[in-house]
Design a protein around this motif. Structure first.
Motif, PDB file in Angstrom:
ATOM      1  N   TYR A 104       0.851  -1.193   0.000  1.00  0.00           N
ATOM      2  CA  TYR A 104       0.000   0.000   0.000  1.00  0.00           C
ATOM      3  C   TYR A 104       0.883   1.238   0.000  1.00  0.00           C
ATOM      4  O   TYR A 104       1.752   1.401   0.863  1.00  0.00           O
ATOM      5  CB  TYR A 104      -0.927   0.008   1.209  1.00  0.00           C
TER       6      TYR A 104
ATOM      7  N   ASN B   8      -4.898   5.410  -1.688  1.00  0.00           N
ATOM      8  CA  ASN B   8      -5.634   4.331  -2.353  1.00  0.00           C
ATOM      9  C   ASN B   8      -4.882   3.717  -3.534  1.00  0.00           C
ATOM     10  O   ASN B   8      -5.492   3.175  -4.468  1.00  0.00           O
ATOM     11  CB  ASN B   8      -7.023   4.810  -2.829  1.00  0.00           C
TER      12      ASN B   8
ATOM     13  N   ILE C 228      -1.837   0.929  -4.801  1.00  0.00           N
ATOM     14  CA  ILE C 228      -1.004  -0.205  -4.411  1.00  0.00           C
ATOM     15  C   ILE C 228       0.058  -0.457  -5.476  1.00  0.00           C
ATOM     16  O   ILE C 228      -0.114  -0.110  -6.651  1.00  0.00           O
ATOM     17  CB  ILE C 228      -1.835  -1.497  -4.210  1.00  0.00           C
TER      18      ILE C 228
ATOM     19  N   HIS D 190       2.130  -3.653  -7.079  1.00  0.00           N
ATOM     20  CA  HIS D 190       2.106  -5.113  -7.096  1.00  0.00           C
ATOM     21  C   HIS D 190       2.597  -5.640  -8.440  1.00  0.00           C
ATOM     22  O   HIS D 190       2.791  -4.895  -9.393  1.00  0.00           O
ATOM     23  CB  HIS D 190       0.699  -5.642  -6.783  1.00  0.00           C
TER      24      HIS D 190
ATOM     25  N   TYR E 214      -6.380   0.770  -5.451  1.00  0.00           N
ATOM     26  CA  TYR E 214      -6.822  -0.350  -4.625  1.00  0.00           C
ATOM     27  C   TYR E 214      -8.349  -0.392  -4.691  1.00  0.00           C
ATOM     28  O   TYR E 214      -9.054   0.003  -3.773  1.00  0.00           O
ATOM     29  CB  TYR E 214      -6.324  -0.162  -3.194  1.00  0.00           C
TER      30      TYR E 214
ATOM     31  N   TRP F 247      -9.513  -5.786  -5.985  1.00  0.00           N
ATOM     32  CA  TRP F 247      -8.451  -6.151  -5.054  1.00  0.00           C
ATOM     33  C   TRP F 247      -8.965  -6.219  -3.622  1.00  0.00           C
ATOM     34  O   TRP F 247      -8.545  -7.089  -2.842  1.00  0.00           O
ATOM     35  CB  TRP F 247      -7.289  -5.163  -5.165  1.00  0.00           C
ATOM     36  N   ARG F 248      -9.882  -5.323  -3.255  1.00  0.00           N
ATOM     37  CA  ARG F 248     -10.434  -5.329  -1.907  1.00  0.00           C
ATOM     38  C   ARG F 248     -11.197  -6.624  -1.623  1.00  0.00           C
ATOM     39  O   ARG F 248     -11.092  -7.202  -0.533  1.00  0.00           O
ATOM     40  CB  ARG F 248     -11.354  -4.123  -1.700  1.00  0.00           C
TER      41      ARG F 248
ATOM     42  N   THR G  87      -8.816  -9.469  -0.760  1.00  0.00           N
ATOM     43  CA  THR G  87      -7.874  -9.266   0.340  1.00  0.00           C
ATOM     44  C   THR G  87      -8.144 -10.249   1.480  1.00  0.00           C
ATOM     45  O   THR G  87      -9.283 -10.405   1.916  1.00  0.00           O
ATOM     46  CB  THR G  87      -7.960  -7.824   0.864  1.00  0.00           C
TER      47      THR G  87
END
Length: 239
Positions: A199, A203, A205, A207, A219, A223-224, A227
């Motif tokens: 993070y 908001n 990320i 990756h 994010y 993706w949420r 998680t």
């Protein structure tokens, strides 16, 4: 490169053609020696893999100075991005010989590679290696390497994230209290937790998702919903 070492490499490369040959140059006492290895990759005409057993055997003979392999039937000898990524991973110089042309080149590991725009090479440039590099570059924290060059998550028998995050010095924190530098662990089209992101705040990320370039993305809901947990390194708890 000493003449006798180069000649030993040339003989091995010729003998293995059209497969990729591979081996290691070691420092044995005062001498440098080329140790030919077996290419155990499933596609030996396109890639190479040196077994961990042969690597350990070579290390008993002396310090490994260089990783060697060949590029059969190439119009021009140019290290691929996969070559460079694996060289970064090994942390030592690499040498490549083309065949049948017999050209030879060397290159060194890159230091502090860019975190965004990396090509995906499972086991060498993937989500965990990005996590490792982020913490090393941004916080001076060294993590153990849990990446392997096969899809360990596919059958659910291995759980490399869930089994190791606590021993790597992370503590779970509420998602609502997530802040810059936290690691977000996810489960994506797999029976186990198999992905992670950093993070970055606002908001966003960072990756490296399978088959894609490493990137910064919002994010968002996708993706949420995937998680599993949010964790923070112990050193950063009071940062």
């Amino acid at each position: 490169m000493r003449k006798q070492i180069l000649e030993a490499i040339r003989e091995h490369v010729a003998a293995e053609y059209p497969k990729e040959a591979c081996g290691l140059v070691i420092q044995s006492g005062r001498k440098q020696v080329y140790v030919p290895c077996s290419n155990i990759h499933e596609e030996p005409t396109e890639h190479f893999t040196i077994s961990s057993e042969e690597r350990r055997a070579a290390e008993k003979l002396g310090a490994i100075l260089m990783v060697i392999h060949s590029h059969p039937n190439v119009p021009q000898l140019i290290p691929s991005e996969r070559d460079r990524v694996q060289c970064d991973y090994w942390g030592i110089e690499w040498g490549i010989m083309s065949w049948p042309d017999g050209d030879f080149c060397t290159f060194s590991p890159r230091v502090d590679r860019e975190l965004v725009g990396r090509s995906w090479v499972l086991g060498f440039a993937d989500c965990w290696t990005l996590i490792m590099d982020y913490y090393r570059q941004e916080h001076g924290i060294n993590l153990n390497n849990w990446s392997v060059d096969y899809e360990w998550w596919a059958d659910g028998k291995e759980n490399r994230y869930d089994d190791n995050w606590q021993s790597e010095g992370f503590v779970e924190v509420p998602a609502a209290e997530m802040r810059e530098g936290d690691m977000i662990m996810m489960q994506i089209q797999a029976p186990v937790t198999n992905h992670a992101a950093i993070y970055l705040g606002n908001n966003i990320i960072l990756h490296h998702n399978s088959g894609n370039l490493s990137t910064r993305v919002p994010y968002g809901e996708y993706w949420r919903n995937r998680t599993v947990r949010v964790v923070r390194r112990k050193e950063l708890m009071d940062a």
